[in-house]
Design a protein around this motif. Structure first.
Motif, PDB file in Angstrom:
ATOM      1  N   THR A   1      40.487  41.631  60.645  1.00 35.42           N
ATOM      2  CA  THR A   1      40.640  40.962  59.383  1.00 35.42           C
ATOM      3  C   THR A   1      39.039  40.504  59.044  1.00 35.42           C
ATOM      4  O   THR A   1      38.600  39.763  60.040  1.00 35.42           O
ATOM      5  N   GLY A   2      38.596  41.015  57.796  1.00 32.07           N
ATOM      6  CA  GLY A   2      37.133  40.390  57.545  1.00 32.07           C
ATOM      7  C   GLY A   2      36.606  41.276  56.469  1.00 32.07           C
ATOM      8  O   GLY A   2      37.154  41.933  55.686  1.00 32.07           O
ATOM      9  N   ILE A   3      35.295  41.268  56.522  1.00 35.37           N
ATOM     10  CA  ILE A   3      34.526  41.854  55.482  1.00 35.37           C
ATOM     11  C   ILE A   3      33.631  43.071  56.084  1.00 35.37           C
ATOM     12  O   ILE A   3      33.050  42.950  57.127  1.00 35.37           O
ATOM     13  N   TYR A   4      33.476  44.173  55.344  1.00 39.51           N
ATOM     14  CA  TYR A   4      32.933  45.252  55.810  1.00 39.51           C
ATOM     15  C   TYR A   4      32.043  46.165  54.857  1.00 39.51           C
ATOM     16  O   TYR A   4      32.504  45.971  53.539  1.00 39.51           O
ATOM     17  N   SER A   5      31.570  47.060  55.085  1.00 46.73           N
ATOM     18  CA  SER A   5      30.947  47.845  53.891  1.00 46.73           C
ATOM     19  C   SER A   5      31.288  49.509  54.227  1.00 46.73           C
ATOM     20  O   SER A   5      31.035  50.118  55.163  1.00 46.73           O
ATOM     21  N   PRO A   6      32.245  49.973  53.418  1.00 45.49           N
ATOM     22  CA  PRO A   6      32.579  51.289  53.573  1.00 45.49           C
ATOM     23  C   PRO A   6      31.700  52.478  53.299  1.00 45.49           C
ATOM     24  O   PRO A   6      32.003  53.566  53.512  1.00 45.49           O
ATOM     25  N   GLY A   7      30.736  52.089  52.566  1.00 43.13           N
ATOM     26  CA  GLY A   7      29.499  53.222  52.169  1.00 43.13           C
ATOM     27  C   GLY A   7      28.285  52.537  51.534  1.00 43.13           C
ATOM     28  O   GLY A   7      28.587  50.893  51.033  1.00 43.13           O
ATOM     29  N   ALA A   8      27.389  53.052  51.067  1.00 46.08           N
ATOM     30  CA  ALA A   8      26.231  52.300  50.360  1.00 46.08           C
ATOM     31  C   ALA A   8      26.657  51.700  49.197  1.00 46.08           C
ATOM     32  O   ALA A   8      27.412  52.262  48.368  1.00 46.08           O
ATOM     33  N   ASP A   9      25.962  50.502  49.037  1.00 46.79           N
ATOM     34  CA  ASP A   9      26.241  49.739  47.789  1.00 46.79           C
ATOM     35  C   ASP A   9      27.817  49.418  47.465  1.00 46.79           C
ATOM     36  O   ASP A   9      28.205  49.366  46.348  1.00 46.79           O
TER      37      ASP A   9
ATOM     38  N   ILE B   1      42.148  47.472  44.273  1.00 44.19           N
ATOM     39  CA  ILE B   1      43.117  46.604  45.199  1.00 44.19           C
ATOM     40  C   ILE B   1      44.061  47.745  45.776  1.00 44.19           C
ATOM     41  O   ILE B   1      44.811  48.318  45.000  1.00 44.19           O
ATOM     42  N   GLY B   2      43.939  47.882  47.026  1.00 48.80           N
ATOM     43  CA  GLY B   2      44.943  48.728  47.712  1.00 48.80           C
ATOM     44  C   GLY B   2      44.222  50.278  47.738  1.00 48.80           C
ATOM     45  O   GLY B   2      44.788  51.338  48.307  1.00 48.80           O
ATOM     46  N   ALA B   3      43.176  50.585  47.139  1.00 45.95           N
ATOM     47  CA  ALA B   3      42.426  51.691  46.992  1.00 45.95           C
ATOM     48  C   ALA B   3      41.190  51.476  46.486  1.00 45.95           C
ATOM     49  O   ALA B   3      40.635  50.570  45.774  1.00 45.95           O
ATOM     50  N   SER B   4      40.194  52.657  46.872  1.00 42.45           N
ATOM     51  CA  SER B   4      39.000  52.838  46.211  1.00 42.45           C
ATOM     52  C   SER B   4      38.950  52.559  44.648  1.00 42.45           C
ATOM     53  O   SER B   4      39.741  53.515  44.279  1.00 42.45           O
ATOM     54  N   PRO B   5      38.307  52.077  43.862  1.00 43.32           N
ATOM     55  CA  PRO B   5      38.246  51.819  42.566  1.00 43.32           C
ATOM     56  C   PRO B   5      37.925  53.176  41.697  1.00 43.32           C
ATOM     57  O   PRO B   5      37.174  53.960  42.213  1.00 43.32           O
ATOM     58  N   ALA B   6      39.010  53.568  40.770  1.00 43.51           N
ATOM     59  CA  ALA B   6      38.894  54.725  40.074  1.00 43.51           C
ATOM     60  C   ALA B   6      38.412  54.180  38.603  1.00 43.51           C
ATOM     61  O   ALA B   6      38.119  55.076  37.720  1.00 43.51           O
ATOM     62  N   GLY B   7      38.238  52.876  38.316  1.00 34.59           N
ATOM     63  CA  GLY B   7      37.879  52.629  37.017  1.00 34.59           C
ATOM     64  C   GLY B   7      37.722  50.915  37.350  1.00 34.59           C
ATOM     65  O   GLY B   7      37.407  50.385  38.414  1.00 34.59           O
ATOM     66  N   GLN B   8      37.200  50.397  36.196  1.00 37.55           N
ATOM     67  CA  GLN B   8      36.852  48.815  36.131  1.00 37.55           C
ATOM     68  C   GLN B   8      37.897  47.989  37.160  1.00 37.55           C
ATOM     69  O   GLN B   8      37.368  46.925  38.031  1.00 37.55           O
ATOM     70  N   LEU B   9      39.252  48.098  36.906  1.00 38.41           N
ATOM     71  CA  LEU B   9      40.124  47.594  38.038  1.00 38.41           C
ATOM     72  C   LEU B   9      41.042  48.542  38.079  1.00 38.41           C
ATOM     73  O   LEU B   9      42.060  49.147  37.222  1.00 38.41           O
ATOM     74  N   HIS B  10      41.160  48.909  39.505  1.00 38.58           N
ATOM     75  CA  HIS B  10      42.265  49.695  40.058  1.00 38.58           C
ATOM     76  C   HIS B  10      43.357  49.152  40.940  1.00 38.58           C
ATOM     77  O   HIS B  10      42.742  48.633  41.856  1.00 38.58           O
ATOM     78  N   VAL B  11      44.580  49.146  40.425  1.00 43.89           N
ATOM     79  CA  VAL B  11      45.783  48.274  41.617  1.00 43.89           C
ATOM     80  C   VAL B  11      46.444  49.539  42.027  1.00 43.89           C
ATOM     81  O   VAL B  11      46.939  50.269  41.046  1.00 43.89           O
TER      82      VAL B  11
ATOM     83  N   VAL C   1      31.276  46.958  49.173  1.00 47.25           N
ATOM     84  CA  VAL C   1      31.877  45.975  50.126  1.00 47.25           C
ATOM     85  C   VAL C   1      33.237  45.965  49.868  1.00 47.25           C
ATOM     86  O   VAL C   1      33.896  46.289  48.863  1.00 47.25           O
ATOM     87  N   ALA C   2      33.950  45.632  51.159  1.00 49.57           N
ATOM     88  CA  ALA C   2      35.279  45.556  51.081  1.00 49.57           C
ATOM     89  C   ALA C   2      35.973  44.350  52.099  1.00 49.57           C
ATOM     90  O   ALA C   2      35.219  44.034  53.026  1.00 49.57           O
ATOM     91  N   ILE C   3      37.153  44.144  51.786  1.00 46.31           N
ATOM     92  CA  ILE C   3      37.891  43.210  52.635  1.00 46.31           C
ATOM     93  C   ILE C   3      38.984  43.875  53.372  1.00 46.31           C
ATOM     94  O   ILE C   3      39.853  44.484  52.728  1.00 46.31           O
TER      95      ILE C   3
ATOM     96  N   PHE D   1      38.360  46.495  47.429  1.00 48.95           N
ATOM     97  CA  PHE D   1      37.081  47.230  47.444  1.00 48.95           C
ATOM     98  C   PHE D   1      36.273  46.838  46.233  1.00 48.95           C
ATOM     99  O   PHE D   1      36.949  46.774  45.118  1.00 48.95           O
ATOM    100  N   VAL D   2      35.119  46.594  46.179  1.00 44.43           N
ATOM    101  CA  VAL D   2      34.068  46.711  45.199  1.00 44.43           C
ATOM    102  C   VAL D   2      32.998  47.834  45.332  1.00 44.43           C
ATOM    103  O   VAL D   2      32.232  47.864  46.401  1.00 44.43           O
ATOM    104  N   ASP D   3      32.933  48.605  44.200  1.00 51.36           N
ATOM    105  CA  ASP D   3      31.782  49.777  44.429  1.00 51.36           C
ATOM    106  C   ASP D   3      30.371  49.361  43.543  1.00 51.36           C
ATOM    107  O   ASP D   3      30.416  48.008  43.145  1.00 51.36           O
ATOM    108  N   ALA D   4      29.466  50.349  43.664  1.00 51.37           N
ATOM    109  CA  ALA D   4      28.464  49.840  43.265  1.00 51.37           C
ATOM    110  C   ALA D   4      28.128  49.655  41.890  1.00 51.37           C
ATOM    111  O   ALA D   4      27.288  49.162  41.390  1.00 51.37           O
ATOM    112  N   SER D   5      29.151  50.011  41.077  1.00 47.83           N
ATOM    113  CA  SER D   5      29.291  49.679  39.417  1.00 47.83           C
ATOM    114  C   SER D   5      29.892  48.579  39.247  1.00 47.83           C
ATOM    115  O   SER D   5      29.979  48.265  38.279  1.00 47.83           O
TER     116      SER D   5
END
Length: 131
Positions: free
Chosen positions: A39-47, A69-79, A49-51, A60-64
């Motif tokens: 449990t913690g903080i990591y980086s799944p790729g360049a730019d 939440i529960g998936a890499s974002p496909a838009g501003q907020l992806h649940v 961050v994820a928990i 997940f928070v991407d470069a943009s």
């Protein structure tokens, strides 16, 4: 700080001006907690961050700046999940959830352009469907 030089810090409160951490993974994040190493903080790729909790990526928070939440974002907020709960801690008059969509093309269900659906101060339950 020189790459490859590490210092263990334990006990008390410490202020650190900056640091560089390995990328880590959901199962083995770079920043963890004693007794809970998956449990913690990591980086799944360049730019990015994820928990993670329990060894799985959860937030997940991407470069943009998009948030997933529960998936890499496909838009501003992806649940991604079956149930989404939205609640309010406000006063009785503030207990509402509003959904708005504008420039929506109507269809045979009677949906109109620029509709707003709101539920306020009710004890009712049911389905809300956007088409």
């Amino acid at each position: 700080f020189t790459s490859g030089n590490f210092t263990n810090i334990s006990g008390g409160t410490h202020t650190i001006a900056s640091g560089v951490f390995a990328a880590g993974s959901a199962a083995s994040p770079s920043i963890t907690f004693t007794g809970d190493l998956n449990t913690g903080i990591y980086s799944p790729g360049a730019d990015q961050v994820a928990i993670s909790t329990g060894g799985s990526g959860r937030l997940f928070v991407d470069a943009s700046g998009n948030v997933g939440i529960g998936a890499s974002p496909a838009g501003q907020l992806h649940v991604n999940g079956q149930d989404i709960y939205l609640t309010s801690n406000g006063t009785l008059n503030d207990n509402r959830i509003r959904f708005s969509k504008f420039n929506f093309t109507g269809d045979s269900t009677g949906a109109a352009i620029g509709y707003t659906y709101g539920v306020a101060n009710t004890q009712e339950s049911g389905s809300l469907v956007f088409r």
